[in-house]
Structures are given as structure tokens and as C-alpha cells.
Design an enzyme around this catalytic site. Structure first.
Site, PDB file in Angstrom:
ATOM      1  N   ARG A   1      20.430  -0.558  -0.791  1.00  0.00           N
ATOM      2  CA  ARG A   1      21.386   0.341  -1.473  1.00  0.00           C
ATOM      3  C   ARG A   1      22.722   0.430  -0.724  1.00  0.00           C
ATOM      4  O   ARG A   1      23.340   1.502  -0.649  1.00  0.00           O
ATOM      5  CB  ARG A   1      20.807   1.751  -1.613  1.00  0.00           C
ATOM      6  CG  ARG A   1      19.598   1.863  -2.499  1.00  0.00           C
ATOM      7  CD  ARG A   1      19.935   1.570  -3.958  1.00  0.00           C
ATOM      8  NE  ARG A   1      18.834   1.938  -4.834  1.00  0.00           N
ATOM      9  CZ  ARG A   1      17.764   1.168  -5.061  1.00  0.00           C
ATOM     10  NH1 ARG A   1      17.677  -0.025  -4.515  1.00  0.00           N
ATOM     11  NH2 ARG A   1      16.808   1.585  -5.860  1.00  0.00           N
TER      12      ARG A   1
ATOM     13  N   SER B   1      17.727   7.704  -8.860  1.00  0.00           N
ATOM     14  CA  SER B   1      17.315   8.298  -7.588  1.00  0.00           C
ATOM     15  C   SER B   1      18.508   9.006  -6.966  1.00  0.00           C
ATOM     16  O   SER B   1      19.553   8.394  -6.770  1.00  0.00           O
ATOM     17  CB  SER B   1      16.854   7.222  -6.605  1.00  0.00           C
ATOM     18  OG  SER B   1      15.787   6.499  -7.136  1.00  0.00           O
TER      19      SER B   1
ATOM     20  N   GLU C   1      21.908   9.105  -2.288  1.00  0.00           N
ATOM     21  CA  GLU C   1      22.273   7.745  -2.673  1.00  0.00           C
ATOM     22  C   GLU C   1      23.516   7.799  -3.565  1.00  0.00           C
ATOM     23  O   GLU C   1      24.324   6.879  -3.617  1.00  0.00           O
ATOM     24  CB  GLU C   1      21.101   7.126  -3.451  1.00  0.00           C
ATOM     25  CG  GLU C   1      21.303   5.681  -3.792  1.00  0.00           C
ATOM     26  CD  GLU C   1      20.444   5.233  -4.963  1.00  0.00           C
ATOM     27  OE1 GLU C   1      21.013   4.927  -6.019  1.00  0.00           O
ATOM     28  OE2 GLU C   1      19.215   5.190  -4.812  1.00  0.00           O
TER      29      GLU C   1
HETATM   30  N1  EPU Z   1       6.114   9.522  -5.293  1.00  0.00           N
HETATM   31  C1  EPU Z   1       5.553  10.763  -5.275  1.00  0.00           C
HETATM   32  N2  EPU Z   1       6.115  11.738  -6.050  1.00  0.00           N
HETATM   33  C2  EPU Z   1       7.187  11.514  -6.835  1.00  0.00           C
HETATM   34  C3  EPU Z   1       7.788  10.244  -6.830  1.00  0.00           C
HETATM   35  C4  EPU Z   1       7.231   9.248  -6.046  1.00  0.00           C
HETATM   36  O1  EPU Z   1       4.568  11.008  -4.587  1.00  0.00           O
HETATM   37  O2  EPU Z   1       7.624  12.458  -7.526  1.00  0.00           O
HETATM   38  C5  EPU Z   1       5.483   8.448  -4.513  1.00  0.00           C
HETATM   39  C6  EPU Z   1       4.771   7.472  -5.451  1.00  0.00           C
HETATM   40  O3  EPU Z   1       3.479   7.867  -5.709  1.00  0.00           O
HETATM   41  C7  EPU Z   1       4.796   6.185  -4.661  1.00  0.00           C
HETATM   42  C8  EPU Z   1       6.099   6.290  -3.895  1.00  0.00           C
HETATM   43  O4  EPU Z   1       6.469   7.658  -3.880  1.00  0.00           O
HETATM   44  O5  EPU Z   1       3.749   6.144  -3.740  1.00  0.00           O
HETATM   45  C9  EPU Z   1       7.201   5.435  -4.474  1.00  0.00           C
HETATM   46  O6  EPU Z   1       7.530   5.860  -5.789  1.00  0.00           O
HETATM   47  P1  EPU Z   1       8.208   4.874  -6.875  1.00  0.00           P
HETATM   48  O7  EPU Z   1       7.410   3.634  -6.995  1.00  0.00           O
HETATM   49  O8  EPU Z   1       8.453   5.658  -8.101  1.00  0.00           O
HETATM   50  O9  EPU Z   1       9.569   4.393  -6.217  1.00  0.00           O
HETATM   51  P2  EPU Z   1      10.669   5.154  -5.365  1.00  0.00           P
HETATM   52  O10 EPU Z   1      10.596   4.668  -3.974  1.00  0.00           O
HETATM   53  O11 EPU Z   1      10.574   6.625  -5.580  1.00  0.00           O
HETATM   54  C10 EPU Z   1      12.489   3.314  -5.694  1.00  0.00           C
HETATM   55  C11 EPU Z   1      13.929   3.238  -6.110  1.00  0.00           C
HETATM   56  C12 EPU Z   1      14.064   3.294  -7.630  1.00  0.00           C
HETATM   57  C13 EPU Z   1      13.280   2.139  -8.222  1.00  0.00           C
HETATM   58  C14 EPU Z   1      11.819   2.241  -7.750  1.00  0.00           C
HETATM   59  C15 EPU Z   1      10.980   1.062  -8.191  1.00  0.00           C
HETATM   60  C16 EPU Z   1      15.183   4.157  -4.269  1.00  0.00           C
HETATM   61  C17 EPU Z   1      16.011   5.299  -3.763  1.00  0.00           C
HETATM   62  N3  EPU Z   1      14.691   4.297  -5.493  1.00  0.00           N
HETATM   63  O12 EPU Z   1      12.003   4.615  -6.048  1.00  0.00           O
HETATM   64  O13 EPU Z   1      15.432   3.109  -7.945  1.00  0.00           O
HETATM   65  O14 EPU Z   1      13.341   2.154  -9.641  1.00  0.00           O
HETATM   66  O15 EPU Z   1      11.752   2.274  -6.306  1.00  0.00           O
HETATM   67  O16 EPU Z   1      11.318  -0.068  -7.445  1.00  0.00           O
HETATM   68  O17 EPU Z   1      15.026   3.182  -3.557  1.00  0.00           O
HETATM   69  C18 EPU Z   1      17.484   4.220  -8.374  1.00  0.00           C
HETATM   70  O18 EPU Z   1      17.913   3.713  -7.343  1.00  0.00           O
HETATM   71  O19 EPU Z   1      18.208   4.943  -9.109  1.00  0.00           O
HETATM   72  C19 EPU Z   1      16.105   4.002  -8.763  1.00  0.00           C
HETATM   73  C20 EPU Z   1      15.562   4.600  -9.815  1.00  0.00           C
END
Ligand code: EPU
Length: 337
Positions: free
Chosen positions: A162, A237, A333
Site C-alpha cells: 500500500r 480498508s 491507509e
Molecule cells: N478479520 C476479523 N474481523 C474482521 C475482519 C477481518 O477477524 O472484521 C480477520 C479475518 O478473519 C482474517 C483476517 O482478519 O483472518 C484478514 O481478513 P481479510 O481476508 O478480510 O483481509 P484484510 O487483511 O482485512 C486485506 C486488504 C483488503 C483486501 C483483502 C483481501 C489491507 C489494508 N486490506 O484486508 O483491501 O481486499 O486483504 O486481500 O491490506 C482495501 O485496501 O481497501 C481493501 C479492501
């Protein structure tokens, strides 16, 4: 080109925040953009792309230049690869769909990311195991000082999670006018390792995934977790996932053995901010019209009439609570204006 005054930016930011621009103009070509910059050289300029990665906390007392340059073209191709150039004002997801229709592979995992082409390199957009840098060839950028066009190749962009040169030392100095990607025409490298994609493909009974099937799976996953900005204002995010060092990670692990994490390198560990925020009790919470999404705690939402400051106050409250509970600082972000 029409110079408007006191224009509401509500329709120009995906949070749907109702702030005004002192002056506003749309530039529909690179030539028009140069004209604006030279004609209004005495005015402070604020560059606006898709408005998908910013939180407006105040009116913008400057000339807001909306980069609305359109066009997609093939720069070169051989049997295996194609170089596709898209102008900055093209919508990112429409471009993804166009590429899939043409049979061009490489960005299917980045389906449904809000925003425009021109902003994609700034924060090196990424999702489901793929980042823009993986397919990025170059971008053209207008130097706002001398109005010359410069080419930034991948190695010039200092891409990271990012992050890029455009958020750091080149910040405010360039306007990205087009982006060129290198995509595949056959033997696509499919990225299906992400658990949710595998699960979704299984549910859709896809045994031999195509770029189209992956795009559909990603769209289904995103739609199930992430709110549609057209219906519920948000900026994806809101925070980055924090990366902590080995010592901090050891301590974190011993206190929270069930927490999810990804090993970035032997000395760096990424902790999902969504998990931290959920554990801190904010998931689905609402304070007036500022809230936290009930299916993905990393997404802050505007339920209707929240101001940028309402959202920002909530963000600070979350940041403080996460720090107090886990000792981890989570950094926005989104650009706070
Ligand atoms: N999780 C929770 N609670 C929540 C959300 C997530 O416990 O409310 C846990 C999930 O269970 C999982 C972990 O956190 O174990 C990761 O969650 P998720 O796969 O939804 O991905 P993320 O790390 O929260 C990132 C990106 C997203 C992207 C997804 C999928 C960042 C800041 N965000 O989210 O990007 O779509 O991975 O690759 O890196 C964005 O940048 O706007 C965005 C949506």
C-alpha cells in the site's frame, strides 16, 4: 473547461462526505490538464481522481482539478503478452472487466476495487494475493512544476505494501496521467492460493479456474464482505494491516495465541487490523452516522450524513482502543484531508 466555484464534492468521494471545493475544474485530456496548471499557476491545486482513498474533514480552499482523462489502448503485444495503457480517469473495475473480456490475465484478483486507474499506483492497490506492482510496466506523470511528462518504470516507483514513491518523495509533485500494465494473453499465472478464493471456486463448482471465474469469485467475496460505496459511503480498508517486529510479535503471540497473522519475513509479522478492531469491540458499532462495517471491521462507513470529522473521531477512538488493548499502532491507509 468550466471553472466552478463552491462546488460540493459529495459525488466525488466514495465516503460521500459533503465538503466544498473553493474552485473546481474537470480536465478531460493531458493538454487540458497542462492548460489548467499553467493558467491557474497562482492558485493552490488539489488533484482529485476517483476519490476512493480519502476522507474529507474540511472544505478544500484550493482549485480542485478532477482528472477525467479517458481511453484504453494496446501499446504492444506478442503471442504471450500484451501491454495495455489506460488513461488516469478510467474506472479501475471497468478496466478489469474490459481486460477479462479481451482475455488479458493478471488483474482478475483486483476486481471490484473502487477508484480510478490514476490512483492505483499511488497506493499499489492489492487484494487476494495480487498487487498492482506484479503487472505494472510504467506510468506517465505530469511534473506539476515544469509541466513536462515523465515516465516512471516499475523500478522507479518504490512499490511496497500500500505504498509507493507517489506517497513519499514524489508526493504532490506529479499527476499520473496514464498507467501501462503487462498482462498475459495465454498461460495465465492464476493466483488462487488465498483461502476465500479456493472456497468460493469450490462453491461455484469450478475445477479448472479461468481469469473470468477468478474475477467472479473475487466479486462474490468482496460483495459479501465489503459495502458498495454507491449504497453506503466508505473507502475500503480504512487502516493498513500493521507490521510488527519479532520481539513485539513474540509478546503478542503469547498474549493472544489465537490471533491470525502472516509472516512477511523472518523478522516481520503482519497482523490483520480487522481482527484487532473486532476484538476491541467495534465491529458493527455506530456512533451517529459514523460506523464500523458489520462484516469487515477494517471498513469505516458513512451511514448518511456523517461529516469527515465524525469518521475521523471514530478512527482515532479505534486507534486508541487497539493501542491500549494490544500495544499496536494502526495507521490509516486513507488520506486524511
Ligand atoms: N478479520 C476479523 N474481523 C474482521 C475482519 C477481518 O477477524 O472484521 C480477520 C479475518 O478473519 C482474517 C483476517 O482478519 O483472518 C484478514 O481478513 P481479510 O481476508 O478480510 O483481509 P484484510 O487483511 O482485512 C486485506 C486488504 C483488503 C483486501 C483483502 C483481501 C489491507 C489494508 N486490506 O484486508 O483491501 O481486499 O486483504 O486481500 O491490506 C482495501 O485496501 O481497501 C481493501 C479492501
Amino acid at each position: 473547461m468550466v471553472l466552478e466555484e463552491h462546488k460540493s464534492l459529495k459525488a466525488y468521494n466514495t465516503f460521500g462526505i459533503d465538503c466544498n471545493a473553493r474552485y473546481f475544474i474537470s480536465a478531460k485530456s493531458v493538454t487540458a490538464l497542462k492548460e489548467v496548471l499553467s493558467k491557474y499557476a497562482n492558485k493552490e491545486i488539489f488533484i482529485l481522481g476517483g476519490g476512493s482513498n480519502m476522507l474529507l474533514t474540511k472544505d478544500i480552499d484550493a482549485l480542485v482539478v478532477h482528472v477525467d482523462i479517458r481511453g484504453i489502448s494496446v501499446v504492444s503485444e506478442d503471442e504471450q503478452h500484451v501491454q495495455v495503457k489506460a488513461m488516469a480517469g478510467e474506472n479501475w473495475h471497468d478496466f478489469v472487466l474490459y481486460c477479462i473480456e479481451q482475455g488479458y490475465g493478471g488483474i482478475e484478483n483486483l476486481s471490484l476495487i473502487p477508484g480510478n486507474i490514476g490512483t492505483a499506483p499511488i497506493q499499489n492497490i492489492g487484494a487476494y494475493g495480487v498487487e498492482l506492482k506484479d503487472v505494472f510496466h510504467s506510468c506517465s506523470a505530469l511534473n506539476v512544476q515544469d509541466l513536462t511528462e515523465e515516465t516512471f518504470y516499475k523500478s522507479d516507483c518504490e512499490f511496497q505494501y500500500r505504498d509507493s514513491i507517489f506517497k513519499n518523495k514524489a508526493k504532490g509533485k506529479y499527476i499520473i496521467t496514464s498507467v501501462t500494465l503487462t498482462l498475459t494473453k495465454k498461460d495465465h499465472t492464476l493466483s488462487t492460493s488465498y483461502g476465500a478464493i479456493q472456497q468460493e471456486l469450490k462453491e461455484q463448482q469450478v475445477t479448472e479456474p479461468t481469469i473470468e471465474a477468478i474475477s467472479k469469485a473475487v466479486i462474490a467475496i468482496r460483495q459479501s464482505k465489503l459495502p458498495d460505496p454507491a449504497k453506503l459511503g466508505n473507502s475500503g480498508s480504512f487502516f493498513k494491516n500493521p507490521v510488527i517486529d519479532s520481539d513485539a510479535f513474540q509478546e503478542f503471540r503469547s498474549n493472544f495465541p489465537d490471533a491470525p497473522f502472516y509472516e512477511v519475513s523472518p523478522t516481520e509479522f503482519k497482523i490483520p487490523a480487522g481482527w484487532l478492531i473486532e476484538q476491541a469491540g467495534f465491529k458493527g458499532k455506530r456512533f451517529g452516522d459514523a460506523g464500523v462495517h458489520d462484516r469487515q471491521a477494517l471498513v469505516l462507513i458513512n451511514h448518511g450524513t456523517a461529516t469527515g470529522n465524525d469518521i475521523w473521531e471514530l478512527a482515532l477512538r479505534i486507534q486508541k482502543a487497539v493501542k491500549a488493548q494490544f500495544g499496536i499502532y494502526i495507521e490509516p491507509e486513507v488520506n486524511i484531508i
